[in-house]
Design an enzyme around this catalytic site. Structure first.
Site, PDB file in Angstrom:
ATOM      1  N   GLU A   1      17.143 -15.735   4.618  1.00  0.00           N
ATOM      2  CA  GLU A   1      16.525 -15.716   3.293  1.00  0.00           C
ATOM      3  C   GLU A   1      17.546 -16.041   2.203  1.00  0.00           C
ATOM      4  OE1 GLU A   1      13.941 -12.547   0.558  1.00  0.00           O
ATOM      5  OE2 GLU A   1      15.404 -11.801   2.006  1.00  0.00           O
TER       6      GLU A   1
ATOM      7  N   LYS B   1       6.521 -15.204  -1.072  1.00  0.00           N
ATOM      8  CA  LYS B   1       6.645 -13.846  -0.543  1.00  0.00           C
ATOM      9  C   LYS B   1       5.610 -12.921  -1.170  1.00  0.00           C
ATOM     10  CE  LYS B   1      10.410 -10.440   0.090  1.00  0.00           C
ATOM     11  NZ  LYS B   1      11.878 -10.288  -0.057  1.00  0.00           N
TER      12      LYS B   1
ATOM     13  N   CYS C   1      11.341 -11.494   4.614  1.00  0.00           N
ATOM     14  CA  CYS C   1      12.044 -10.213   4.516  1.00  0.00           C
ATOM     15  C   CYS C   1      11.093  -9.018   4.408  1.00  0.00           C
ATOM     16  CB  CYS C   1      13.059 -10.260   3.381  1.00  0.00           C
ATOM     17  SG  CYS C   1      14.358  -9.015   3.558  1.00  0.00           S
TER      18      CYS C   1
END
Length: 276
Positions: free
Chosen positions: A44, A116, A153
């Site tokens: 990431e 995300k 993540c």
């Protein structure tokens, strides 16, 4: 689609020089391609240090429109030359809005953007200052090497995200990551549970899971690496250590995974009317 799905995870440390960081990822991607990987997962936000430890408005200058992002434009020709799919993690600017995103490259072609969905906000991980919650919904990318679901993540801790991608047809789940020490609690080491939650996604969805983390000490925040590839039963089949830079790969039989997923019945026996 039948055949073999071969995937790679990359692990490295990253600093302030974006060109050097990109070159690190290119070198590792080329090594993965030489090992026959068709899907290559970098960590990431590899464009620089993990800047979300604190709230500093100067970092907004390091965001770019998705398809103009230096990481994307640099990796496009690599993806094309090696004929690999790469989820490229970026800090995205879209008008006045900022996102933690990936651009999925497939043989050099951008297939689209995932933003995300889950944005953490805690000591050392103050992402809500920098990123809006994603508005794309979960995505599955039909690459030339397989159907790929990608979370970013903090997304990896949520079973709903994994299941949503599985229901959308994913054959494998990928998670680019930046995670390490917890500044508020020096005795807290989340590395083992970080792995276990994703191993659970592999079991519950009967599909491989890949996580690529960074390493190194960034002003006292130590990223613990331990990137891994787990098979459909959650068993770790390849991994890296806490300080080890490099590439891991694994290959999976797509026909076997499809049959095995059906045989376990997790999707057959779902009771959606009860899940409220």
């Amino acid at each position: 689609m039948s055949g073999t799905l071969k995937v790679a995870a990359l692990q490295a440390g990253f600093g302030a020089d974006i060109a050097a960081n990109i070159q690190t990822v290119i070198d590792l991607t080329e090594a993965a391609g030489a090992e026959g990987a068709g899907i290559v997962l970098p960590p990431e936000l590899f464009q620089g240090p993990y800047f979300c430890k604190t709230q500093d408005e100067a970092w907004f200058e390091h965001a770019f429109p998705a398809l103009q992002h230096p990481c994307v434009t640099a990796l496009q020709p690599v993806s094309k030359r090696l004929n690999v799919a790469i989820p490229v993690s970026i800090y995205e600017k879209d008008g006045p809005e900022y996102y933690n995103s990936i651009v999925m490259l497939d043989g050099g072609e951008p297939l689209g953007v995932y933003r995300k969905s889950h944005i953490p906000d805690g000591p050392g991980y103050q992402e809500k200052f920098y990123f809006r919650p994603g508005d794309t919904g979960f995505k599955v990318w039909d690459t030339r090497h397989g159907k790929v679901g990608v979370g970013i993540c903090w997304d990896q801790w949520f079973p709903e995200a994994a299941r949503a991608m599985a229901l959308a047809g994913a054959e494998i789940l990928l998670y680019p990551t930046a995670i390490g020490s917890e500044p508020h609690d020096g005795g807290l080491d989340t590395a083992a549970r970080w792995r276990r939650v994703m191993q659970g996604h592999a079991v519950a969805n009967v599909m491989p899971v890949v996580a690529a983390n960074r390493i190194g000490d960034e002003d006292g925040q130590v990223f613990y690496g331990t990137s891994f590839i787990a098979d459909h039963a959650g068993e770790i089949v390849a991994d890296l250590g806490r300080e080890e830079a490099g590439v891991i790969t694994a290959a999976f039989d797509r026909d076997f995974l499809t049959r095995h997923r059906a045989a376990w019945g997790f999707f057959r026996d779902r009771r959606t009317a009860l899940y409220r």
